[in-house]
Design a protein around this motif. Structure first.
Motif, mmCIF file in Angstrom:
data_model
loop_
_atom_site.group_PDB
_atom_site.id
_atom_site.type_symbol
_atom_site.label_atom_id
_atom_site.label_comp_id
_atom_site.label_asym_id
_atom_site.label_seq_id
_atom_site.Cartn_x
_atom_site.Cartn_y
_atom_site.Cartn_z
ATOM 1 N N LEU A 53 0.816 -1.415 0.058
ATOM 2 C CA LEU A 53 0.151 -0.002 0.121
ATOM 3 C C LEU A 53 1.019 1.151 -0.043
ATOM 4 O O LEU A 53 1.885 1.235 0.683
ATOM 5 C CB LEU A 53 -0.997 0.006 1.225
ATOM 6 C CG LEU A 53 -1.911 -1.140 1.141
ATOM 7 C CD1 LEU A 53 -2.708 -1.164 2.489
ATOM 8 C CD2 LEU A 53 -2.853 -0.782 0.166
ATOM 9 N N GLY A 54 0.498 2.241 -0.947
ATOM 10 C CA GLY A 54 1.356 3.288 -0.991
ATOM 11 C C GLY A 54 2.480 3.100 -2.138
ATOM 12 O O GLY A 54 3.278 4.110 -2.544
ATOM 13 N N GLY A 55 2.415 1.988 -2.953
ATOM 14 C CA GLY A 55 3.227 1.719 -3.994
ATOM 15 C C GLY A 55 4.442 1.373 -3.445
ATOM 16 O O GLY A 55 4.849 1.048 -2.430
ATOM 17 N N ALA A 57 7.996 -1.278 -5.244
ATOM 18 C CA ALA A 57 8.229 -2.374 -5.993
ATOM 19 C C ALA A 57 8.120 -3.462 -5.005
ATOM 20 O O ALA A 57 8.004 -3.307 -3.475
ATOM 21 C CB ALA A 57 9.859 -2.534 -6.201
ATOM 22 N N GLY A 58 8.094 -4.724 -5.372
ATOM 23 C CA GLY A 58 8.095 -5.968 -4.480
ATOM 24 C C GLY A 58 6.780 -6.272 -3.919
ATOM 25 O O GLY A 58 5.567 -5.511 -4.153
ATOM 26 N N MET A 59 6.837 -7.188 -2.972
ATOM 27 C CA MET A 59 5.469 -7.542 -2.228
ATOM 28 C C MET A 59 5.772 -7.531 -0.675
ATOM 29 O O MET A 59 6.802 -7.533 -0.439
ATOM 30 C CB MET A 59 5.191 -9.043 -2.770
ATOM 31 C CG MET A 59 4.947 -9.159 -4.104
ATOM 32 S SD MET A 59 3.424 -8.260 -4.671
ATOM 33 C CE MET A 59 2.087 -9.589 -4.469
ATOM 34 N N VAL A 60 4.625 -7.465 -0.058
ATOM 35 C CA VAL A 60 4.576 -7.397 1.458
ATOM 36 C C VAL A 60 3.983 -8.546 1.983
ATOM 37 O O VAL A 60 2.835 -8.820 1.408
ATOM 38 C CB VAL A 60 4.031 -5.940 1.951
ATOM 39 C CG1 VAL A 60 3.852 -6.107 3.544
ATOM 40 C CG2 VAL A 60 4.623 -4.724 1.395
ATOM 41 N N MET A 61 4.301 -9.204 3.188
ATOM 42 C CA MET A 61 3.369 -10.387 3.688
ATOM 43 C C MET A 61 2.219 -9.734 4.365
ATOM 44 O O MET A 61 2.337 -8.876 5.325
ATOM 45 C CB MET A 61 4.538 -11.175 4.687
ATOM 46 C CG MET A 61 5.900 -11.641 3.771
ATOM 47 S SD MET A 61 6.678 -12.655 4.964
ATOM 48 C CE MET A 61 6.070 -14.390 4.140
ATOM 49 N N LYS A 62 1.263 -10.510 4.090
ATOM 50 C CA LYS A 62 -0.208 -9.977 4.557
ATOM 51 C C LYS A 62 -0.093 -10.470 6.103
ATOM 52 O O LYS A 62 0.298 -11.335 6.472
ATOM 53 C CB LYS A 62 -1.181 -10.991 3.886
ATOM 54 C CG LYS A 62 -1.353 -10.483 2.335
ATOM 55 C CD LYS A 62 -2.431 -11.511 1.791
ATOM 56 C CE LYS A 62 -3.589 -11.647 2.458
ATOM 57 N NZ LYS A 62 -4.358 -10.333 2.125
ATOM 58 N N PRO A 63 -0.744 -9.501 6.772
ATOM 59 C CA PRO A 63 -1.002 -9.728 8.413
ATOM 60 C C PRO A 63 -1.878 -10.916 8.863
ATOM 61 O O PRO A 63 -1.207 -11.495 9.776
ATOM 62 C CB PRO A 63 -1.595 -8.412 8.742
ATOM 63 C CG PRO A 63 -2.324 -7.855 7.542
ATOM 64 C CD PRO A 63 -1.522 -8.392 6.313
ATOM 65 N N GLU A 64 -2.885 -11.212 8.226
ATOM 66 C CA GLU A 64 -3.771 -12.387 8.708
ATOM 67 C C GLU A 64 -3.243 -13.535 8.811
ATOM 68 O O GLU A 64 -2.937 -14.254 10.161
ATOM 69 C CB GLU A 64 -5.061 -12.284 7.883
ATOM 70 C CG GLU A 64 -5.939 -11.050 7.761
ATOM 71 C CD GLU A 64 -5.851 -10.394 6.426
ATOM 72 O OE1 GLU A 64 -4.648 -10.341 5.981
ATOM 73 O OE2 GLU A 64 -6.597 -9.982 5.759
#
Ligand code: JF5
Length: 250
Positions: A53-55, A57-64
């Protein structure tokens, strides 16, 4: 000591079945549980990441999935004499792993490790976990790995080998690098004279002298020289301006 590891690459932790750590597990000194983060997803594709979120590169691991995984770990290990584990999250932005920190962690009954991947774990996971258990981000050094698994192997080895009964000869834990702030001295074994092709390489004669006082003094000198040459940052400033300053260190 109980260790829980949460990762999307459980096979990366297979080396924990080998050698001294593997033996410690078989001897019941270490109780290691590896959990696949994808077990805690709730969609058909077992999704663990999403775009930042906020743009960027790459991916972030989801919290749930992380929240579910950590809840499972807390529930599974509750009988450790500690109600919750100390959560260790390897990351470039963490506190440095030092021998002192390894000794601190070796005193704990239960450690849990969260292996980040991609660009990292959603920050709210740290907040969520921090409300339930102690959380420490630990760095192996100022470089970036693709994930925390390799760092977990290093941390588990540094901590595990300090546990009583893991390293056969507890003597060998003393006088190691960093145990008392100095690097280790050079070590030699037979042959005392090594014919290396047409080069003859001998062992420092003091080591063959049987004079244990002289040997100890020589070894301490070597540790000071090596530390001055490779890691002056470890030396107290007084030492560098005193006896060491005029040492010919290459
Ligand atoms: O890269 C590291 O950890 C893995 C990691 C964690 C979170 C996102 C990306 C990568 C690391 C570097 N020094 N110590 C640890």
């Amino acid at each position: 000591m109980r260790l829980d590891v949460v990762t999307i690459f459980p096979d990366y932790l297979a080396p924990l079945d080998l050698s001294l750590i593997g033996k410690a597990r078989r001897d019941g000194i270490l109780d290691v549980h590896v959990h696949d983060l994808r077990t805690f997803t709730d969609d058909r594709h077992r999704t663990v990441d999403d775009s930042p979120l906020g743009g960027g590169a790459g991916m972030v691991m989801k919290p749930e999935p992380w929240a579910r995984a950590l809840e499972h770990v807390v529930d599974a290990g509750a009988s450790q004499g500690a109600p919750v584990p100390h959560l260790i999250v390897p990351g470039p932005g963490g506190v440095p792993l030092t021998q002192a920190l390894a000794h601190e962690l070796a005193q704990e009954p239960w450690l849990a490790f969260a292996c980040g991947r991609y660009e990292g774990i959603d920050e709210r996971v740290y907040e969520h976990a921090g409300e339930r258990m102690p959380v420490t981000i630990v760095s192996l050094g100022d470089y970036v790995l693709n994930g925390g698994e390799v760092a977990v192997l290093a941390i588990v080895e540094a901590v595990g080998r300090l546990l009583p009964g893991v390293v056969g000869n507890a003597e060998s834990l003393v006088e190691e690098s960093h145990e008392d702030g100095l690097l280790e001295y050079p070590v030699y074994t037979r042959p005392a004279v090594w014919a290396d092709g047409d080069v003859v390489r001998e062992v420092p004669p003091v080591l063959l002298s049987g004079n244990h006082g002289a040997i100890a003094a020589w070894r301490h000198e070597q540790r000071l020289e090596r530390t001055a040459a490779r890691r002056p940052d470890l030396l107290p400033t007084s030492a560098t301006t005193g006896a060491l300053a005029d040492l010919d260190v290459r």
